[in-house]
Motif scaffolding. Structure first.
Motif, mmCIF file in Angstrom:
data_model
loop_
_atom_site.group_PDB
_atom_site.id
_atom_site.type_symbol
_atom_site.label_atom_id
_atom_site.label_comp_id
_atom_site.label_asym_id
_atom_site.label_seq_id
_atom_site.Cartn_x
_atom_site.Cartn_y
_atom_site.Cartn_z
ATOM 1 N N ASP A 441 87.773 131.940 22.002
ATOM 2 C CA ASP A 441 87.720 133.244 21.332
ATOM 3 C C ASP A 441 88.017 134.343 22.340
ATOM 4 N N LEU A 442 87.667 134.079 23.598
ATOM 5 C CA LEU A 442 87.940 135.035 24.666
ATOM 6 C C LEU A 442 88.387 134.246 25.894
ATOM 7 N N MET A 443 89.522 134.655 26.452
ATOM 8 C CA MET A 443 90.049 133.959 27.628
ATOM 9 C C MET A 443 90.038 134.928 28.808
ATOM 10 N N LEU A 444 89.391 134.509 29.911
ATOM 11 C CA LEU A 444 89.296 135.367 31.092
ATOM 12 C C LEU A 444 90.207 134.812 32.187
ATOM 13 N N PRO A 445 91.156 135.606 32.685
ATOM 14 C CA PRO A 445 92.125 135.089 33.664
ATOM 15 C C PRO A 445 91.536 135.036 35.065
ATOM 16 N N ALA A 446 91.591 133.859 35.665
ATOM 17 C CA ALA A 446 90.946 133.667 36.967
ATOM 18 C C ALA A 446 91.979 133.421 38.057
ATOM 19 N N ALA A 447 91.667 133.919 39.238
ATOM 20 C CA ALA A 447 92.478 133.602 40.413
ATOM 21 C C ALA A 447 92.252 132.145 40.796
ATOM 22 N N GLY A 448 93.216 131.581 41.500
ATOM 23 C CA GLY A 448 93.090 130.180 41.920
ATOM 24 C C GLY A 448 92.908 130.061 43.413
ATOM 25 N N TRP A 449 92.884 128.804 43.864
ATOM 26 C CA TRP A 449 92.860 128.533 45.290
ATOM 27 C C TRP A 449 93.996 129.325 45.954
ATOM 28 N N GLY A 450 93.733 129.902 47.093
ATOM 29 C CA GLY A 450 94.773 130.653 47.804
ATOM 30 C C GLY A 450 94.809 132.117 47.412
ATOM 31 N N GLU A 451 94.163 132.445 46.284
ATOM 32 C CA GLU A 451 94.155 133.841 45.819
ATOM 33 C C GLU A 451 92.763 134.472 45.986
ATOM 34 N N LYS A 452 91.874 133.739 46.664
ATOM 35 C CA LYS A 452 90.492 134.214 46.839
ATOM 36 C C LYS A 452 89.889 133.431 48.005
ATOM 37 N N GLU A 453 88.666 133.762 48.395
ATOM 38 C CA GLU A 453 88.065 133.044 49.521
ATOM 39 C C GLU A 453 86.705 132.453 49.126
#
Ligand code: SF4
Length: 702
Positions: A441-453
């Motif tokens: 019903d709600l999709m939250l876009p997440a960063a992946g490996w390499g885009e965060k620490e």
């Protein structure tokens, strides 16, 4: 191509639990390429194809780049983060107001950073009032957790990867290391002691082909075989009596339990020639340094915990633990399964504490400066309990983070029907196309490996640092930042005001670990982790000799023979083997085994399918392995299209006629989106881990 890097940095790989070090080649602050880190104590300059493709999969067209909300037309459409957060919080609060706090739950993962797991568990349970939340590690490692806790007093895999190179006998039970953990297998191949390699597996896997001994037992007879091995070792006096006396409890009862498991019954009990079993027993006895390894063939079993403990018992009774080249060693699967096991606040309170222990609750509340009343006094339902809770209508709101249960949960059709019952489903993921994300019903876009620490903890208990080396696409945010946003919109932000960065959360985790077997108070900060190329737990502050101090690069548990039970002793734990809940029958005469198909695939392929290189390394057509005898009797030729049918579903595949499976067995890779249409939903009694590797099926020509 054509871009010349002007700097390098290192990071730990984000695919599997091996935890290889990667060197990122940077141009103006962004990674443009990578290669295996040569000075990393884990991978020694090697990487498997998945690691090499780590950057490629970030550029996929189906990356989630905006929050998406389902409208009145039933379609997901972009919304702002503000609207997404307001909707998420209001819908979950409405459900809680009508049905109680426990009517919303979360399903987490072994894929995100330890600090993110820690934050999620604290936010959901201490801040949002949830009781129920579990991780997808229930699907892979729950069995190892329970077996270690009961046997050793703590979830404590004892080994270090150097043990692969120091054993003179390695026993792999239900582990196709060569495919599932290729860099660990490379380390076995580097073993200079000309080791004997024993593989206990119904299939003639790639690892079995390379072994010196392969015991192709009948599926689900591992316990009987392991008890037979134990009994013969006892009968011959090939046991370490002083170790047993000084460091264990329960051996006499165990000895009586295994006495009926006679070598001569191996054929009846397990489908194995007694002489072949005896050769293995002799090899174990002759070995000076014997290591026992297991993974999903044991963990994903209806009696997984007791089977794992049958392996642990062999290591204890032969004194093969706490020395180089030994151990009862569970190999994890996901990059951060260990983080989920010890620091996630799902079924355990952070740092291996217990929700049901008042002293532990007081301790954690004090360290985190939160009201102790906010810490649940009960354990969460396990994953299958949460699914049942949804079916009953007790759970009506679900938050799924970085996992794909609509593909991976056992008996897939039932899982999809279960999710359809929810009032509100939130999915947080890198990709908007997963089988679970499309149900959201709600999709939250997440960063992946390499885009965060953040940190991952690998199979040998090593914390490794992964870094932000490229920007996340569009409006995607690090999971850590999403949790901060949820805390803000929920109104519990002040509870976590000290955790502005993952490293802040790491410092809080450290404090929670103090005095526990997984104590990491000696790891000063991320810089130390980076400089050391990863540090294993435990690393205690009182070991430190100053600001420049570095712990030894390899650490093994139980070298002093002291276990984590109050009396310092390990326990022999055992049980009667039982047949699985579904066995081949007249209607479905074949037994379906599932598992990893190739080293180039991973889980539900949400990541690996995005790489053209990886796709060329495996068949994108679904293949079902079938023995030549069965193919003959069913008039099936190699590559014929066939239907594989169970009582729960039917899938189409091409026949791969091969003697790697025994007559009466078929094998399907787990990565394919349809395999779990066939699997039979049975769970280990103690760990509640699904038994994926056993279902009755039939095959007909398509
Ligand atoms: Fe990454 Fe695992 Fe491959 Fe190592 S073995 S490169 S950690 S996927």
């Amino acid at each position: 191509a054509g871009i010349k890097p002007n700097a390098t940095t290192t990071s730990v790989c984000g695919f599997c639990s091996t935890g290889c070090g990667l060197e990122l080649h940077m141009k103006d602050g962004q990674a443009v390429n990578l290669s295996p880190a040569v000075d990393w104590p884990v991978n020694l300059g090697m990487a498997c194809p998945k690691g090499w493709e780590s950057l490629t999969i970030l550029k996929a067209n189906d990356r989630a780049t905006q929050p998406l909300l389902k409208g009145a037309d039933g379609k997901l459409a972009p919304v702002s983060w503000d609207e997404a957060m307001k909707t998420f919080c209001s819908r979950f609060k409405d459900i809680q107001a009508k049905h109680g706090n426990d009517s919303v739950a979360f399903l987490s993962t072994g894929q995100i950073a330890t600090e993110e797991m820690f934050f999620l568990g604290a936010l959901a349970k201490f801040g949002m009032g949830m009781l129920h939340g579990d991780g997808n590690t229930r699907q892979c490692m729950a069995t190892a957790v329970v077996s270690y806790k009961e046997s050793f007093g703590f979830d404590a895999p004892p080994f270090t990867y150097a043990d692969f190179e120091e054993s003179d006998v390695l026993v792999f039970v239900g582990s196709n290391l060569c495919i599932a953990h290729p860099i660990m297998w490379e380390r076995v191949l580097r073993n200079p002691h000309d080791p004997k390699i024993i593989v206990i597996d119904p299939r003639r896997t790639e690892t079995a082909v390379a072994a010196t001994h392969h015991l192709p037992l009948r599926p689900k007879t591992d316990m009987a075989l392991l008890y037979t091995i134990a009994n013969v070792l006892i009968e011959k006096g090939w046991i370490e009596e002083s170790y047993i006396a000084n460091h264990t409890n329960g051996f006499e009862q165990f000895k009586q339990h295994v006495a009926p498991y006679k070598l001569e019954d191996s054929l009846t009990n397990c489908g194995l020639a007694p002489s072949a079993v005896m050769e293995v027993i002799q090899a174990i006895h002759d070995g000076q340094r014997v290591s026992f390894w297991w993974t999903m063939g044991v963990n994903q079993s209806h009696q997984g915990v007791r089977t794992a403990q049958a392996i642990i018992n062999l290591a204890l009774m032969t004194g093969n633990i706490g020395r180089p080249g030994t151990g009862a060693n569970s190999i994890t699967g996901q990059c951060n399964a260990m983080g989920s096991r010890l620091f996630s606040n799902t079924t355990n309170l952070v740092g291996g504490h217990e929700f049901t222990n008042e002293e532990h609750r007081q301790k954690i509340a004090g360290i985190l400066d939160i009201p102790v009343a906010n810490i649940p006094t009960e354990n969460s339902w396990s994953y299958d309990g949460i699914m049942e809770g949804i079916r009953r209508g007790d759970i009506r709101g679900l938050w799924v983070i970085a996992t794909n249960p609509a593909h991976s949960w056992i008996h897939q059709q039932e899982a999809k029907e279960t999710f359809a019952k929810l009032d509100f489903l939130v999915v947080q993921d890198m990709y908007h196309s997963t089988e679970t994300a499309v149900l959201a019903d709600l999709m939250l876009p997440a960063a992946g490996w390499g885009e965060k620490e953040g940190t991952f903890i690998n199979s040998e208990r090593r914390f490794g640092l992964h870094k932000k080396v490229v920007p996340a696409p569009g409006e995607a945010l690090a999971d850590f930042q999403i949790f901060r946003l949820v805390a803000h919109y929920w109104g519990c932000e002040s509870m976590f005001h000290q955790w502005k960065t993952p490293e802040d959360a790491f410092q809080a985790m450290k404090k929670c670990s103090a005095g526990q077997p997984c104590d990491i108070t000696g790891i000063r900060d991320y810089r130390m982790l980076d400089d050391a190329r990863g540090i294993q737990w435990p690393t205690q502050s009182d070991e430190s000799t100053g600001d420049d101090w570095m712990p030894a690069s390899q650490r093994r548990l139980f070298e002093d023979g002291q276990y984590f039970h109050a009396d310092g002793k390990a326990r022999f734990i055992f049980e009667q083997p039982e047949a699985p809940g579904e066995v081949p029958n007249d209607a479905f005469p074949l037994r379906l085994l599932t598992g990893r198909g190739t080293a180039a695939q991973w889980h539900t392929q949400t990541k690996t399918s995005k790489s053209a290189v990886l796709r060329t390394l495996y068949s994108t057509t679904l293949l079902v392995d079938i023995n030549p005898n069965d193919a003959d009797s069913l008039l099936i030729e190699p590559h014929d299209w066939v239907l594989v049918q169970s009582a729960r579903g039917e899938i189409r595949a091409r026949a791969n006629v091969t003697s790697s499976v025994q007559p009466g067995h078929v094998f399907l890779p787990m990565h394919n989106e349809v395999t779990n249409q066939l699997t039979y939903p049975q769970f280990d009694t103690y760990s509640r881990q699904p038994s994926y590797k056993n279902a009755a099926v039939r095959i007909v020509k398509s």
